[in-house]
Design a protein around this motif. Structure first.
Motif, PDB file in Angstrom:
ATOM      1  N   ARG A 225       1.048  -1.319  -0.092  1.00 31.80           N
ATOM      2  CA  ARG A 225      -0.180   0.011  -0.017  1.00 31.80           C
ATOM      3  C   ARG A 225       0.791   1.182  -0.176  1.00 31.80           C
ATOM      4  NH1 ARG A 225      -4.651  -2.230   4.191  1.00 31.80           N
ATOM      5  NH2 ARG A 225      -5.686  -3.361   2.778  1.00 31.80           N
ATOM      6  N   VAL A 226       1.847   1.233   0.762  1.00 31.12           N
ATOM      7  CA  VAL A 226       2.847   2.439   0.736  1.00 31.12           C
ATOM      8  C   VAL A 226       3.444   2.566  -0.486  1.00 31.12           C
ATOM      9  CG1 VAL A 226       4.799   3.481   1.904  1.00 31.12           C
ATOM     10  CG2 VAL A 226       2.913   2.300   3.433  1.00 31.12           C
ATOM     11  N   ALA A 227       3.883   1.312  -1.229  1.00 27.61           N
ATOM     12  CA  ALA A 227       4.648   1.522  -2.499  1.00 27.61           C
ATOM     13  C   ALA A 227       3.607   2.114  -3.424  1.00 27.61           C
ATOM     14  CB  ALA A 227       5.259   0.108  -2.657  1.00 27.61           C
ATOM     15  N   VAL A 228       2.369   1.516  -3.328  1.00 32.31           N
ATOM     16  CA  VAL A 228       1.471   2.133  -4.481  1.00 32.31           C
ATOM     17  C   VAL A 228       1.322   3.609  -4.156  1.00 32.31           C
ATOM     18  CG1 VAL A 228      -1.028   2.250  -5.253  1.00 32.31           C
ATOM     19  CG2 VAL A 228       0.141  -0.021  -4.919  1.00 32.31           C
ATOM     20  N   MET A 229       1.158   3.882  -2.809  1.00 35.84           N
ATOM     21  CA  MET A 229       0.823   5.451  -2.746  1.00 35.84           C
ATOM     22  C   MET A 229       2.410   6.157  -3.053  1.00 35.84           C
ATOM     23  SD  MET A 229      -1.004   5.585   0.905  1.00 35.84           S
ATOM     24  CE  MET A 229      -1.332   7.292   1.028  1.00 35.84           C
ATOM     25  N   SER A 230       3.501   5.827  -2.846  1.00 34.66           N
ATOM     26  CA  SER A 230       4.757   6.365  -3.236  1.00 34.66           C
ATOM     27  C   SER A 230       4.801   6.362  -4.905  1.00 34.66           C
ATOM     28  CB  SER A 230       5.975   5.687  -2.971  1.00 34.66           C
ATOM     29  OG  SER A 230       5.908   5.686  -1.349  1.00 34.66           O
ATOM     30  N   ALA A 231       4.498   5.200  -5.533  1.00 32.56           N
ATOM     31  CA  ALA A 231       4.339   5.401  -6.929  1.00 32.56           C
ATOM     32  C   ALA A 231       3.612   6.509  -7.673  1.00 32.56           C
ATOM     33  CB  ALA A 231       3.909   3.894  -7.528  1.00 32.56           C
ATOM     34  N   LEU A 232       2.467   6.627  -6.863  1.00 34.17           N
ATOM     35  CA  LEU A 232       1.345   7.653  -7.520  1.00 34.17           C
ATOM     36  C   LEU A 232       1.983   9.319  -7.089  1.00 34.17           C
ATOM     37  CD1 LEU A 232      -1.882   6.161  -6.817  1.00 34.17           C
ATOM     38  CD2 LEU A 232      -0.963   6.487  -9.075  1.00 34.17           C
ATOM     39  N   ALA A 233       2.441   9.281  -5.800  1.00 34.08           N
ATOM     40  CA  ALA A 233       3.352  10.561  -5.388  1.00 34.08           C
ATOM     41  C   ALA A 233       4.156  10.949  -6.661  1.00 34.08           C
ATOM     42  CB  ALA A 233       4.101  10.454  -4.193  1.00 34.08           C
ATOM     43  N   GLY A 234       4.939   9.863  -7.171  1.00 34.55           N
ATOM     44  CA  GLY A 234       5.998  10.168  -7.924  1.00 34.55           C
ATOM     45  C   GLY A 234       5.293  10.329  -9.535  1.00 34.55           C
ATOM     46  N   ALA A 235       4.626   9.866  -9.815  1.00 35.27           N
ATOM     47  CA  ALA A 235       3.941   9.524 -11.193  1.00 35.27           C
ATOM     48  C   ALA A 235       2.495   9.683 -10.992  1.00 35.27           C
ATOM     49  CB  ALA A 235       4.508   8.139 -12.088  1.00 35.27           C
ATOM     50  N   PRO A 236       1.839  10.981 -10.905  1.00 36.69           N
ATOM     51  CA  PRO A 236       0.317  11.105 -10.827  1.00 36.69           C
ATOM     52  C   PRO A 236      -0.435  10.554 -12.260  1.00 36.69           C
ATOM     53  CG  PRO A 236       1.299  12.957 -10.237  1.00 36.69           C
ATOM     54  CD  PRO A 236       2.654  12.277 -10.580  1.00 36.69           C
ATOM     55  N   HIS A 237      -1.475  10.152 -12.151  1.00 42.28           N
ATOM     56  CA  HIS A 237      -2.275  10.108 -13.306  1.00 42.28           C
ATOM     57  C   HIS A 237      -1.571   8.876 -14.149  1.00 42.28           C
ATOM     58  CE1 HIS A 237      -2.471  14.822 -13.028  1.00 42.28           C
ATOM     59  NE2 HIS A 237      -3.477  13.977 -12.908  1.00 42.28           N
ATOM     60  N   SER A 238      -1.075   7.806 -13.369  1.00 47.85           N
ATOM     61  CA  SER A 238      -0.370   6.538 -13.853  1.00 47.85           C
ATOM     62  C   SER A 238      -1.640   5.668 -14.140  1.00 47.85           C
ATOM     63  CB  SER A 238       0.484   6.148 -12.955  1.00 47.85           C
ATOM     64  OG  SER A 238       1.540   6.909 -13.146  1.00 47.85           O
ATOM     65  N   GLY A 239      -1.435   4.559 -14.951  1.00 53.81           N
ATOM     66  CA  GLY A 239      -2.316   3.672 -15.150  1.00 53.81           C
ATOM     67  C   GLY A 239      -1.792   2.584 -14.174  1.00 53.81           C
ATOM     68  N   ALA A 240      -2.620   1.446 -13.986  1.00 51.60           N
ATOM     69  CA  ALA A 240      -2.114   0.350 -13.059  1.00 51.60           C
ATOM     70  C   ALA A 240      -0.902  -0.412 -13.396  1.00 51.60           C
ATOM     71  CB  ALA A 240      -3.204  -0.584 -13.059  1.00 51.60           C
ATOM     72  N   ASP A 241      -0.610  -0.611 -14.781  1.00 53.90           N
ATOM     73  CA  ASP A 241       0.616  -1.078 -15.285  1.00 53.90           C
ATOM     74  C   ASP A 241       1.987  -0.363 -14.883  1.00 53.90           C
ATOM     75  OD1 ASP A 241      -0.635  -3.296 -16.451  1.00 53.90           O
ATOM     76  OD2 ASP A 241      -0.743  -2.639 -18.280  1.00 53.90           O
ATOM     77  N   THR A 242       1.758   1.018 -15.020  1.00 52.72           N
ATOM     78  CA  THR A 242       2.898   1.930 -14.546  1.00 52.72           C
ATOM     79  C   THR A 242       3.020   1.772 -13.108  1.00 52.72           C
ATOM     80  OG1 THR A 242       2.521   3.274 -16.491  1.00 52.72           O
ATOM     81  CG2 THR A 242       3.591   4.360 -14.550  1.00 52.72           C
ATOM     82  N   VAL A 243       1.917   1.815 -12.329  1.00 52.29           N
ATOM     83  CA  VAL A 243       2.153   1.741 -10.703  1.00 52.29           C
ATOM     84  C   VAL A 243       2.680   0.441 -10.428  1.00 52.29           C
ATOM     85  CG1 VAL A 243       0.480   1.400  -8.733  1.00 52.29           C
ATOM     86  CG2 VAL A 243      -0.015   3.118 -10.404  1.00 52.29           C
ATOM     87  N   LEU A 244       2.054  -0.792 -11.371  1.00 52.76           N
ATOM     88  CA  LEU A 244       3.022  -2.268 -11.093  1.00 52.76           C
ATOM     89  C   LEU A 244       4.246  -2.072 -11.168  1.00 52.76           C
ATOM     90  CD1 LEU A 244       2.602  -5.070 -10.554  1.00 52.76           C
ATOM     91  CD2 LEU A 244       2.130  -5.459 -12.917  1.00 52.76           C
ATOM     92  N   ALA A 245       4.969  -1.665 -12.266  1.00 58.02           N
ATOM     93  CA  ALA A 245       6.436  -1.459 -12.694  1.00 58.02           C
ATOM     94  C   ALA A 245       6.910  -0.476 -11.640  1.00 58.02           C
ATOM     95  CB  ALA A 245       6.597  -0.552 -13.929  1.00 58.02           C
ATOM     96  N   ARG A 246       6.508   0.383 -11.174  1.00 59.37           N
ATOM     97  CA  ARG A 246       7.162   1.268 -10.155  1.00 59.37           C
ATOM     98  C   ARG A 246       7.206   0.395  -8.737  1.00 59.37           C
ATOM     99  NH1 ARG A 246       7.845   6.749 -11.562  1.00 59.37           N
ATOM    100  NH2 ARG A 246       7.875   7.443  -9.385  1.00 59.37           N
ATOM    101  N   VAL A 247       6.091  -0.188  -8.444  1.00 57.03           N
ATOM    102  CA  VAL A 247       5.972  -0.776  -7.199  1.00 57.03           C
ATOM    103  C   VAL A 247       7.019  -1.968  -7.271  1.00 57.03           C
ATOM    104  CG1 VAL A 247       4.609  -2.500  -5.589  1.00 57.03           C
ATOM    105  CG2 VAL A 247       3.482  -0.005  -6.314  1.00 57.03           C
ATOM    106  N   ARG A 248       7.071  -2.687  -8.045  1.00 57.57           N
ATOM    107  CA  ARG A 248       7.830  -3.825  -8.318  1.00 57.57           C
ATOM    108  C   ARG A 248       9.525  -3.260  -8.310  1.00 57.57           C
ATOM    109  NH1 ARG A 248       5.367  -7.494 -13.234  1.00 57.57           N
ATOM    110  NH2 ARG A 248       4.033  -8.565 -11.586  1.00 57.57           N
ATOM    111  N   ALA A 249       9.746  -2.052  -8.747  1.00 56.46           N
ATOM    112  CA  ALA A 249      11.102  -1.450  -8.720  1.00 56.46           C
ATOM    113  C   ALA A 249      11.219  -1.280  -7.289  1.00 56.46           C
ATOM    114  CB  ALA A 249      11.219  -0.504  -9.724  1.00 56.46           C
TER     115      ALA A 249
END
Length: 155
Positions: free
Chosen positions: A24-48
């Motif tokens: 959950r924290v990783a998803v929120m961090s991903a969106l903080a760094g890349a607003p307006h992202s689709g789920a695939d972009t969020v997934l890639a950032r969370v995996r990283a």
């Protein structure tokens, strides 16, 4: 893997009655760094950030965060659903027809709902309107300049 439990994200999760998890924290961090992202972009950032995580886990987190009002979900026509942390301020979006970039724009009116349909009492008596979702469509500056350069090259 660089994920740390950011206090602001952890506090937000707790305040909304959600358990604090790395995903959950990783998803929120991903969106903080890349607003307006689709789920695939969020997934890639969370995996990283945290390593192995499933598509379903990210979708589940996005849905839980959206349900709790932590994340805003928008879906411009012809686009995948996109997510952002900016919630509760009645802002709108600009979408480029060429590249699909989404940009926040503050509401000119300010208070929700900023627009009300004509004849609401006639067409939907008793309907309580609480929000208007506005999406402005056009061509962003980089795409405008790119098309001008392409037009000049073809001439």
């Amino acid at each position: 893997m660089t994920s740390s439990l950011r206090p602001d994200h952890a506090d937000t999760l707790r305040d909304r009655g959600l358990r604090v998890t790395r995903q959950r924290v990783a998803v929120m961090s991903a969106l903080a760094g890349a607003p307006h992202s689709g789920a695939d972009t969020v997934l890639a950032r969370v995996r990283a950030d945290v390593g192995r995580v499933s598509h379903q886990a990210v979708y589940d987190v996005l849905n839980a965060l959206t349900d709790k009002g932590i994340v805003n979900r928008i879906q411009p026509a012809g686009s995948v659903a996109r997510y952002e942390l900016r919630v509760g301020d009645n802002h709108h979006h600009l979408v480029c027809r060429r590249c699909g970039v989404v940009t926040d724009v503050d509401c000119a009116v300010g208070a929700a709902p900023c627009l009300e349909p004509q004849d609401l009492r006639v067409h939907a008596p008793g309907f309580v309107l609480d929000e208007a979702e506005v999406i402005y469509w056009g061509i962003c500056d980089p795409c405008t300049h790119d098309s001008r350069n392409t037009d000049q090259e073809e001439a």
